[in-house]
Design a protein around this motif. Sequence first.
Motif, short mmCIF file in Angstrom:
data_model
loop_
_atom_site.label_atom_id
_atom_site.label_comp_id
_atom_site.label_asym_id
_atom_site.label_seq_id
_atom_site.Cartn_x
_atom_site.Cartn_y
_atom_site.Cartn_z
N MET A 1 34.32 114.48 5.66
CA MET A 1 34.97 116.04 5.29
C MET A 1 35.63 115.87 4.22
N SER A 2 35.70 117.02 3.36
CA SER A 2 36.28 117.05 2.18
C SER A 2 37.74 117.22 2.48
N ASP A 3 38.56 116.78 1.42
CA ASP A 3 39.80 117.16 1.43
C ASP A 3 40.49 118.50 1.69
N VAL A 4 39.68 119.46 1.11
CA VAL A 4 40.19 120.78 1.54
C VAL A 4 40.09 121.31 2.81
N SER A 5 38.48 120.87 3.23
CA SER A 5 38.32 121.12 4.63
C SER A 5 39.04 120.61 5.60
N GLU A 6 39.60 119.38 5.28
CA GLU A 6 40.41 118.62 6.31
C GLU A 6 41.73 119.27 6.45
N TYR A 7 42.31 119.66 4.95
CA TYR A 7 43.58 120.20 5.09
C TYR A 7 43.44 121.39 5.78
N TRP A 8 42.65 122.42 5.72
CA TRP A 8 42.60 123.66 6.68
C TRP A 8 42.27 123.20 8.08
N SER A 9 41.32 122.25 8.40
CA SER A 9 41.14 121.97 9.97
C SER A 9 42.10 121.62 10.53
N HIS A 45 34.22 125.04 12.16
CA HIS A 45 33.27 124.15 12.70
C HIS A 45 34.29 122.64 12.66
N CYS A 46 34.78 122.48 11.48
CA CYS A 46 35.34 121.39 11.15
C CYS A 46 36.66 121.29 11.99
N ALA A 47 37.61 122.46 12.22
CA ALA A 47 38.60 122.49 13.02
C ALA A 47 38.47 121.80 14.39
N ASP A 48 37.10 122.49 14.88
CA ASP A 48 36.82 122.01 16.45
C ASP A 48 36.56 120.57 16.25
N HIS A 49 36.05 119.97 15.46
CA HIS A 49 35.71 118.39 15.18
C HIS A 49 37.08 117.69 15.29
N ALA A 50 38.10 118.31 14.37
CA ALA A 50 39.46 117.65 14.21
C ALA A 50 40.20 117.88 15.71
N ARG A 51 40.12 118.98 16.27
CA ARG A 51 40.83 119.00 17.51
C ARG A 51 40.42 117.93 18.64
N ARG A 52 39.01 117.62 18.64
CA ARG A 52 38.42 116.65 19.40
C ARG A 52 39.01 115.11 19.03
N LEU A 53 38.93 115.01 17.66
CA LEU A 53 39.39 113.72 17.18
C LEU A 53 40.87 113.40 17.23
N TYR A 54 41.84 114.52 17.29
CA TYR A 54 43.17 114.33 17.42
C TYR A 54 43.74 114.67 18.82
N ALA A 55 42.97 114.77 19.73
CA ALA A 55 43.43 115.11 21.06
C ALA A 55 43.91 114.21 21.67
N ASP A 56 44.74 114.23 22.45
CA ASP A 56 45.36 113.21 23.55
C ASP A 56 44.33 113.14 24.52
N PRO A 57 43.94 111.71 24.79
CA PRO A 57 43.15 111.20 25.75
C PRO A 57 43.70 111.86 27.15
#
Length: 57
Positions: A1-9, A45-57
């Motif tokens: 993921m690029s820095d820009v898309s990571e920032y917004w996601s 779509h990247c934000a959806d992915h980030a939510r899954r990565l940073y979600a509490d288990p």
Amino acid sequence: MSDVSEYWSRHLAAIETERITTKAYAEREGLSVAALYHLPSKWRHCADHARRLYADP
């Protein structure tokens, strides 16, 4: 993921996690409401992915 898309996601993920309106989040963070509403679908779509990565288990 690029820095820009990571920032917004991360912002999009925070909006959903905090259950805050996009407008309120943008005002609090000093961001453009329009930018948050009009992100390319690729970044959403990247934000959806980030939510899954940073979600509490």
